[in-house]
Design a protein around this motif. Structure first.
Motif, PDB file in Angstrom:
ATOM      1  N   LEU A 174      25.253 -38.656 125.685  1.00  0.00           N
ATOM      2  CA  LEU A 174      26.398 -37.731 125.484  1.00  0.00           C
ATOM      3  C   LEU A 174      26.734 -37.775 124.157  1.00  0.00           C
ATOM      4  O   LEU A 174      27.124 -36.739 123.575  1.00  0.00           O
ATOM      5  CB  LEU A 174      27.597 -38.393 126.205  1.00  0.00           C
ATOM      6  N   ALA A 175      26.331 -38.879 123.134  1.00  0.00           N
ATOM      7  CA  ALA A 175      26.761 -38.720 121.684  1.00  0.00           C
ATOM      8  C   ALA A 175      25.929 -37.809 121.041  1.00  0.00           C
ATOM      9  O   ALA A 175      26.364 -36.958 120.239  1.00  0.00           O
ATOM     10  CB  ALA A 175      26.655 -40.092 121.230  1.00  0.00           C
ATOM     11  N   SER A 176      24.647 -37.855 121.371  1.00  0.00           N
ATOM     12  CA  SER A 176      23.763 -36.914 120.717  1.00  0.00           C
ATOM     13  C   SER A 176      23.956 -35.526 121.334  1.00  0.00           C
ATOM     14  O   SER A 176      23.682 -34.644 120.250  1.00  0.00           O
ATOM     15  CB  SER A 176      22.211 -37.294 121.339  1.00  0.00           C
ATOM     16  N   GLN A 177      24.302 -35.126 122.486  1.00  0.00           N
ATOM     17  CA  GLN A 177      24.750 -33.853 122.750  1.00  0.00           C
ATOM     18  C   GLN A 177      26.017 -33.473 122.399  1.00  0.00           C
ATOM     19  O   GLN A 177      26.170 -31.976 121.813  1.00  0.00           O
ATOM     20  CB  GLN A 177      24.583 -33.684 124.259  1.00  0.00           C
ATOM     21  N   PHE A 178      27.031 -34.160 122.233  1.00  0.00           N
ATOM     22  CA  PHE A 178      28.543 -33.591 122.047  1.00  0.00           C
ATOM     23  C   PHE A 178      29.153 -34.039 120.730  1.00  0.00           C
ATOM     24  O   PHE A 178      30.337 -33.773 120.674  1.00  0.00           O
ATOM     25  CB  PHE A 178      28.923 -34.008 123.408  1.00  0.00           C
ATOM     26  N   SER A 179      28.550 -35.256 120.063  1.00  0.00           N
ATOM     27  CA  SER A 179      29.616 -35.867 119.174  1.00  0.00           C
ATOM     28  C   SER A 179      29.610 -34.732 117.871  1.00  0.00           C
ATOM     29  O   SER A 179      28.351 -34.142 117.671  1.00  0.00           O
ATOM     30  CB  SER A 179      29.113 -37.121 118.649  1.00  0.00           C
ATOM     31  N   ASP A 180      30.592 -34.832 117.143  1.00  0.00           N
ATOM     32  CA  ASP A 180      30.456 -33.856 115.980  1.00  0.00           C
ATOM     33  C   ASP A 180      30.605 -34.602 114.830  1.00  0.00           C
ATOM     34  O   ASP A 180      30.364 -33.997 113.716  1.00  0.00           O
ATOM     35  CB  ASP A 180      32.120 -33.140 116.016  1.00  0.00           C
ATOM     36  N   ALA A 186      37.078 -34.017 124.892  1.00  0.00           N
ATOM     37  CA  ALA A 186      37.073 -35.696 124.900  1.00  0.00           C
ATOM     38  C   ALA A 186      37.208 -36.279 126.221  1.00  0.00           C
ATOM     39  O   ALA A 186      36.527 -37.136 126.766  1.00  0.00           O
ATOM     40  CB  ALA A 186      37.954 -36.327 123.857  1.00  0.00           C
ATOM     41  N   THR A 187      38.297 -35.642 127.052  1.00  0.00           N
ATOM     42  CA  THR A 187      38.764 -36.206 128.652  1.00  0.00           C
ATOM     43  C   THR A 187      37.360 -35.860 129.475  1.00  0.00           C
ATOM     44  O   THR A 187      36.805 -36.632 130.358  1.00  0.00           O
ATOM     45  CB  THR A 187      39.829 -35.562 129.164  1.00  0.00           C
ATOM     46  N   GLU A 188      36.661 -34.768 129.409  1.00  0.00           N
ATOM     47  CA  GLU A 188      35.512 -34.455 130.072  1.00  0.00           C
ATOM     48  C   GLU A 188      34.301 -35.418 129.737  1.00  0.00           C
ATOM     49  O   GLU A 188      33.655 -35.721 130.526  1.00  0.00           O
ATOM     50  CB  GLU A 188      35.228 -33.051 129.838  1.00  0.00           C
ATOM     51  N   ILE A 189      34.153 -35.733 128.367  1.00  0.00           N
ATOM     52  CA  ILE A 189      33.170 -36.736 127.847  1.00  0.00           C
ATOM     53  C   ILE A 189      33.434 -38.031 128.691  1.00  0.00           C
ATOM     54  O   ILE A 189      32.293 -38.834 129.219  1.00  0.00           O
ATOM     55  CB  ILE A 189      33.044 -36.833 126.546  1.00  0.00           C
ATOM     56  N   GLN A 208      34.967 -38.366 131.500  1.00  0.00           N
ATOM     57  CA  GLN A 208      34.694 -38.632 133.033  1.00  0.00           C
ATOM     58  C   GLN A 208      33.315 -38.465 133.255  1.00  0.00           C
ATOM     59  O   GLN A 208      32.821 -39.119 134.162  1.00  0.00           O
ATOM     60  CB  GLN A 208      35.255 -37.082 133.362  1.00  0.00           C
ATOM     61  N   SER A 209      32.512 -37.758 132.109  1.00  0.00           N
ATOM     62  CA  SER A 209      30.888 -37.999 132.350  1.00  0.00           C
ATOM     63  C   SER A 209      30.468 -39.381 132.159  1.00  0.00           C
ATOM     64  O   SER A 209      29.594 -39.909 132.752  1.00  0.00           O
ATOM     65  CB  SER A 209      30.304 -37.109 131.417  1.00  0.00           C
ATOM     66  N   LEU A 210      31.046 -40.298 131.120  1.00  0.00           N
ATOM     67  CA  LEU A 210      30.682 -41.616 131.081  1.00  0.00           C
ATOM     68  C   LEU A 210      31.089 -42.495 132.369  1.00  0.00           C
ATOM     69  O   LEU A 210      30.223 -43.123 132.754  1.00  0.00           O
ATOM     70  CB  LEU A 210      31.675 -42.145 129.840  1.00  0.00           C
ATOM     71  N   ALA A 211      32.411 -42.252 132.918  1.00  0.00           N
ATOM     72  CA  ALA A 211      32.680 -42.732 134.085  1.00  0.00           C
ATOM     73  C   ALA A 211      31.934 -42.445 135.314  1.00  0.00           C
ATOM     74  O   ALA A 211      31.623 -43.151 135.962  1.00  0.00           O
ATOM     75  CB  ALA A 211      34.011 -42.597 134.352  1.00  0.00           C
ATOM     76  N   ALA A 212      31.023 -41.416 135.399  1.00  0.00           N
ATOM     77  CA  ALA A 212      30.382 -40.948 136.408  1.00  0.00           C
ATOM     78  C   ALA A 212      28.733 -41.393 136.274  1.00  0.00           C
ATOM     79  O   ALA A 212      28.055 -41.309 137.149  1.00  0.00           O
ATOM     80  CB  ALA A 212      30.185 -39.336 136.567  1.00  0.00           C
ATOM     81  N   GLY A 213      28.762 -42.201 135.039  1.00  0.00           N
ATOM     82  CA  GLY A 213      27.533 -42.752 134.780  1.00  0.00           C
ATOM     83  C   GLY A 213      26.382 -42.233 133.805  1.00  0.00           C
ATOM     84  O   GLY A 213      25.357 -42.718 133.569  1.00  0.00           O
TER      85      GLY A 213
END
Length: 283
Positions: free
Chosen positions: A141-147, A125-128, A130-135
């Motif tokens: 991200l939801a389509s790739q990583f949400s459970d 979740a922290t990495e996600i 961080q990716s949101l903060a990076a733009g």
């Protein structure tokens, strides 16, 4: 000792405890008894489960979250109370081919996995975030990583919900969501019984909120059947690494093919691996 994973020995006593329980389960389900081929398959399955649980226990210890004796005893006490007493619990276990030793093993393995999975879910979740903060885009991200399989294909869309519904949810969830402004997301993620929830407010008015989210599963209570795919991949990646490094040795026969022959790293874009968290894709 029947096997070793690095410095950790797997004993014949533990293997036999699991074998007895597994064979009783097969028989009670109507499976064949005294069948050599079936017994060999069960032996292979039991050994593999012990290897996996040993890898998890080692990683839980390295992460500082390994189940303690007091935690195992507390769960055993709760099971004893639920059964109506120690003698009733022993009787129930015996009818299933189990024992107190088997139950202790099961409790310890389950606690180790639950606690390690929770640590990895936090990292994921922290990495996600961080990716949101990076733009990186929230929907991508939801389509790739949400459970949450019900919403991940829609970019995490939860749709428009009444404010009263959100206010009636978990207080921590409600406070975090109602504090958002349009376009913002919860940081840190909301931690609830399902796991770690990153919620984004798309728009709002006096009576409704339009939301989407990314959920990283870390359910409580936890069962192996709820093991997220990304965590399974991390476990098998670690098992494959131990095999490649010659850290796994088997000292018994009639356990099927070499467990390391089928253990190969599977590429995964899905977050932390064992023992080092793998980064999410850069924006």
């Amino acid at each position: 000792m029947i096997a070793r994973v690095g410095p950790t020995a797997i004993t014949a006593d533990l293997f036999n405890i699991r074998m007895q329980s597994a064979l009783t389960g097969v028989a009670q389900a109507g499976g064949p008894t005294g069948n050599a081929a079936m017994t060999s398959q069960v032996r292979a399955s039991v050994l593999r489960s012990l290897l996996i649980d040993t890898v998890i226990a080692q990683e839980a210890t390295a992460s500082g979250v390994a189940a303690t004796a007091s935690e195992v005893q507390a769960q055993l006490d709760a099971d004893t109370q639920a059964a109506g007493g120690l003698s009733q619990l022993v009787s129930q276990l015996a009818s299933l081919g189990g024992s107190l030793a088997q139950l202790r093993d099961e409790i310890r393995s389950s606690l180790n996995e639950q606690k390690l999975e929770d640590i990895f879910a936090q990292q994921r979740a922290t990495e996600i975030e961080q990716s949101l903060a990076a733009g990186m885009g929230f929907a991508s991200l939801a389509s790739q990583f949400s459970d949450d399989s019900a919403t991940s294909s829609k970019g995490g869309e939860l749709g428009t919900v009444p404010r009263t519904q959100v206010q009636g949810d978990d207080p921590a969830y409600a406070a975090a969501v109602l504090a958002l402004h349009a376009g913002a997301y919860t940081n840190p993620p909301v931690h609830d019984a399902q796991g770690y929830d990153i919620i984004q407010l798309q728009s709002s008015d006096a009576t409704t909120l339009t939301l989407r989210h990314i959920i990283v599963n870390a359910p409580q209570p936890y069962t192996v059947n709820q093991r997220p795919q990304w965590f399974s991949e991390a476990i098998f990646e670690s098992l494959a690494q131990d095999c490649a490094a010659g850290q796994i040795r088997i000292f018994v026969s009639n356990v099927g093919d070499d467990p390391c022959a089928a253990a190969s790293p599977s590429p995964s874009p899905s977050g932390p691996g064992l023992p080092t968290p793998a980064p999410l894709p850069s924006p």
